[in-house]
Every structure is written in C-alpha cells, then in structure tokens.
Design an enzyme around this catalytic site. Structure first.
Site, mmCIF file in Angstrom:
data_model
loop_
_atom_site.group_PDB
_atom_site.id
_atom_site.type_symbol
_atom_site.label_atom_id
_atom_site.label_comp_id
_atom_site.label_asym_id
_atom_site.label_seq_id
_atom_site.Cartn_x
_atom_site.Cartn_y
_atom_site.Cartn_z
ATOM 1 N N ASN A 1 0.700 -1.197 -0.322
ATOM 2 C CA ASN A 1 0.399 0.052 -0.316
ATOM 3 C C ASN A 1 0.817 1.274 -0.282
ATOM 4 O O ASN A 1 1.399 1.942 0.671
ATOM 5 C CB ASN A 1 -1.139 -0.239 1.335
ATOM 6 C CG ASN A 1 -1.722 1.255 1.416
ATOM 7 O OD1 ASN A 1 -1.985 1.883 0.593
ATOM 8 N ND2 ASN A 1 -2.185 1.371 2.558
ATOM 9 N N LYS B 1 0.086 4.184 0.134
ATOM 10 C CA LYS B 1 -0.496 5.671 1.329
ATOM 11 C C LYS B 1 0.009 6.835 -0.399
ATOM 12 O O LYS B 1 -0.137 6.289 -1.576
ATOM 13 C CB LYS B 1 -0.034 5.716 1.802
ATOM 14 C CG LYS B 1 0.005 4.671 2.916
ATOM 15 C CD LYS B 1 0.324 4.982 3.871
ATOM 16 C CE LYS B 1 0.504 3.694 4.969
ATOM 17 N NZ LYS B 1 0.202 3.722 6.320
ATOM 18 N N HIS C 1 -9.095 1.141 4.309
ATOM 19 C CA HIS C 1 -8.072 1.495 5.554
ATOM 20 C C HIS C 1 -8.939 2.204 6.685
ATOM 21 O O HIS C 1 -8.855 3.295 6.138
ATOM 22 C CB HIS C 1 -7.112 1.878 5.011
ATOM 23 C CG HIS C 1 -6.077 1.392 5.220
ATOM 24 N ND1 HIS C 1 -5.414 2.596 5.635
ATOM 25 C CD2 HIS C 1 -4.863 1.155 5.146
ATOM 26 C CE1 HIS C 1 -3.847 2.605 6.194
ATOM 27 N NE2 HIS C 1 -4.107 1.257 5.524
ATOM 28 N N GLU D 1 -6.902 4.358 7.012
ATOM 29 C CA GLU D 1 -6.729 5.667 7.598
ATOM 30 C C GLU D 1 -7.876 6.344 6.477
ATOM 31 O O GLU D 1 -8.264 7.749 7.331
ATOM 32 C CB GLU D 1 -5.533 6.401 7.016
ATOM 33 C CG GLU D 1 -4.239 5.673 7.663
ATOM 34 C CD GLU D 1 -2.843 5.679 6.153
ATOM 35 O OE1 GLU D 1 -2.621 5.474 5.438
ATOM 36 O OE2 GLU D 1 -1.952 4.947 7.117
ATOM 37 N N GLU E 1 -5.907 -5.322 10.527
ATOM 38 C CA GLU E 1 -5.019 -4.464 10.817
ATOM 39 C C GLU E 1 -5.064 -3.651 12.218
ATOM 40 O O GLU E 1 -5.762 -2.797 11.699
ATOM 41 C CB GLU E 1 -4.626 -3.207 9.272
ATOM 42 C CG GLU E 1 -4.056 -4.296 8.496
ATOM 43 C CD GLU E 1 -3.781 -2.327 7.299
ATOM 44 O OE1 GLU E 1 -2.446 -2.931 6.714
ATOM 45 O OE2 GLU E 1 -4.128 -2.203 7.325
ATOM 46 N N GLY F 1 1.980 2.229 10.474
ATOM 47 C CA GLY F 1 3.213 3.139 10.478
ATOM 48 C C GLY F 1 3.763 3.384 11.840
ATOM 49 O O GLY F 1 4.399 4.365 11.917
ATOM 50 N N SER G 1 3.508 -2.439 10.503
ATOM 51 C CA SER G 1 4.848 -2.635 10.354
ATOM 52 C C SER G 1 5.480 -3.860 10.259
ATOM 53 O O SER G 1 6.701 -3.999 10.739
ATOM 54 C CB SER G 1 4.694 -1.606 11.799
ATOM 55 O OG SER G 1 4.706 -0.715 11.840
HETATM 56 C C1 PEP Z 1 -0.757 0.120 5.694
HETATM 57 O O1 PEP Z 1 -0.686 1.286 5.017
HETATM 58 O O2 PEP Z 1 -1.457 -0.408 5.876
HETATM 59 C C2 PEP Z 1 0.400 -0.468 6.975
HETATM 60 C C3 PEP Z 1 0.082 -1.659 6.981
HETATM 61 O O3 PEP Z 1 1.647 0.022 6.999
HETATM 62 P P1 PEP Z 1 2.809 0.264 7.643
HETATM 63 O O4 PEP Z 1 3.222 -0.710 6.771
HETATM 64 O O5 PEP Z 1 3.306 1.389 7.549
HETATM 65 O O6 PEP Z 1 2.311 -0.081 9.281
#
Ligand code: PEP
Length: 249
Positions: free
Chosen positions: A9, A11, A95, A97, A167, A173, A212
């Site tokens: 992803n 972003k 997601h 975000e 997630e 992040g 992460s």
């Molecule tokens: C994500 O954006 O879905 C995500 C898991 O980000 P990160 O791997 O940076 O934590």
C-alpha cells in the site's frame, strides 16, 4: 491450500521517477512464482504508469479506495469501472486511515466493498482495532462489527471473492508490530467467525496481516497458520525490503 499474497500500500507516496525505479527493482528481483504473490496498490494518478510497467509481469495492482457510486456528479471520486479500465485487480476498502481521517463508517465501507465486487475488482477489506479498544479487551468485538457490516449487507457469499486484512491500528506506521501469536489469535477468531456461517469460504479466504511488517519480522508472522500474507505500507516503498517480505510469504 491458500495462495500467499503480499500487497504493498503505497499510500500518498511516489513520483513518476521513483515509481519506475521501484517497479524495475521488483521486476528484476523476482521470478514468476514470486510475482504471483505480489500486488501493489498505488495512487490513482499512477495507475496508467503501473499498468505500462507491469504489463509483461504477473504482479497485480490496484487502488487504495474507490467510490461507492457508479458514475455522475461526485466531484473528485473514482469509480470501480474506471479502475477496471486501468487493469486493477484489487481495491483496498476501509483502510484505517480512511476510517479515521475521512470518517468512513462501517456502512460506507460495506458499500465500497460491494461496488468493488460489482465492478469486477477484488476488495481488500481492512479491519482492526484502536489501541484503546485493545486495552479495553474489545478487539474481537471491533473486528466482528466491521466484518458484520459487510456480511449482513452483502451476504456471506460475498467474502468468497475478497481478501481481508487484519490491521491493528496501533501497529500501522508506528514501528510496533503485533507479536505473531497476538496476530494469529485475531486471524483465527476472524476465520472461525466466518466458518460459523460458511466453512468453505472460511477455509479459502486469504487473511493478510498489516502493521509495521518488515523484512526482519515477516517470516515469523507469515509462519502462523491463519496468516496468509501481508498488507505492507512503509516497507513496500523500497524494492529490497518489499522483495524480502514477499520471499517470506
Ligand atoms: C498499511 O498502510 O496498511 C500499513 C500496514 O502500513 P505500515 O506497514 O507502514 O505499518
């Protein structure tokens, strides 16, 4: 036997120049078997570039969102049919975000999920709890509520053609990854919750972990029996890191 899947992803990151270098790195560092496990979900405006660069590979691509509408007076929105025009296979929906920064409700996410499928895309449904929800012992309630919003409106059969990404919001992040067993416990709960309604769908649906994931922790997460791969943010922006994660899947 479920196929492993690792989706990057990106972003709101990228440029024409950086995307080219990143994708060339992924292509050069992978064979067909590895590419079958790989996907990238990129900003809308780069879809044509990604389509051109990946056309001779089996790497999949998709979007990070889509509209719940078909077409018309919805300024700034992107329809599922447009994503199909650009060769997308996947569309991320829900997601964290989008849920937190753009106030997307469970109901809206369910509509986007449905619209993705109706357009011929595979929705990647993101679910996961906030830190305070985990600390209050509400993790299972939260992921069940988010999943039920889709199942109750679209029917359990809709999950057959979808990917679910667990997630935990506190891990996205932040550099804080869930312990493999912590993640496995929630994945097992999700699969059992689906199995209570349809055992075959539960057995076949791909459940990805996101939060992460890095080259250094991917293998232990993906070794868990109900974790079929990952949804990767930050580490999907560097070819070597993303390749290491895909190799662990
Ligand atoms: C994500 O954006 O879905 C995500 C898991 O980000 P990160 O791997 O940076 O934590």
């Amino acid at each position: 036997m479920r196929q492993s899947l690792v989706i990057g992803n990106w972003k709101m990151n990228g440029s024409l120049q950086n995307n080219q270098a990143l994708l060339q790195g992924l292509i050069q560092g992978s064979d067909e078997a590895l590419q079958k496990k790989m996907g990238v979900c990129v900003p809308f405006v780069y879809l044509q570039q990604i389509k051109d660069l990946l056309k001779n590979t089996v790497i999949s691509w998709g979007s990070q969102d889509l509209s719940e509408q078909d077409s018309g007076a919805f300024t700034g929105e992107i329809a599922g049919s447009m994503l199909i025009d650009f060769g997308c296979k996947y569309a991320i929906v829900g997601h964290s975000e989008r849920r937190s920064l753009y106030n997307e409700s469970d109901e809206l996410v369910a509509k986007k999920f449905a619209k993705a499928q109706k357009s011929g895309l595979i929705p990647v449904l993101c679910i996961g709890e906030l830190l305070e929800e985990r600390e209050a012992g509400k993790t299972e309630n939260v992921v069940k509520r988010q999943l039920d919003a889709v199942i109750n409106s679209q029917g359990i059969a809709a999950l057959a053609n979808s990917v679910i990404a667990y997630e935990p919001v506190w891990a996205i992040g932040t550099g804080k990854t869930a312990f493999p067993q912590q993640a496995q416990d929630v994945h097992a709960f999700i699969r059992q919750d689906i199995a209570n309604r349809d055992a075959t769908i539960a057995e076949n649906v791909q459940l990805l972990y996101g939060g992460s994931v890095k080259g250094s922790n991917a293998a232990e997460l993906f070794a868990m029996s109900d974790i079929d791969g990952g949804l990767i943010g930050g580490a999907s922006l560097k070819a070597d890191d993303f390749l290491t994660i895909c190799q662990a899947a």
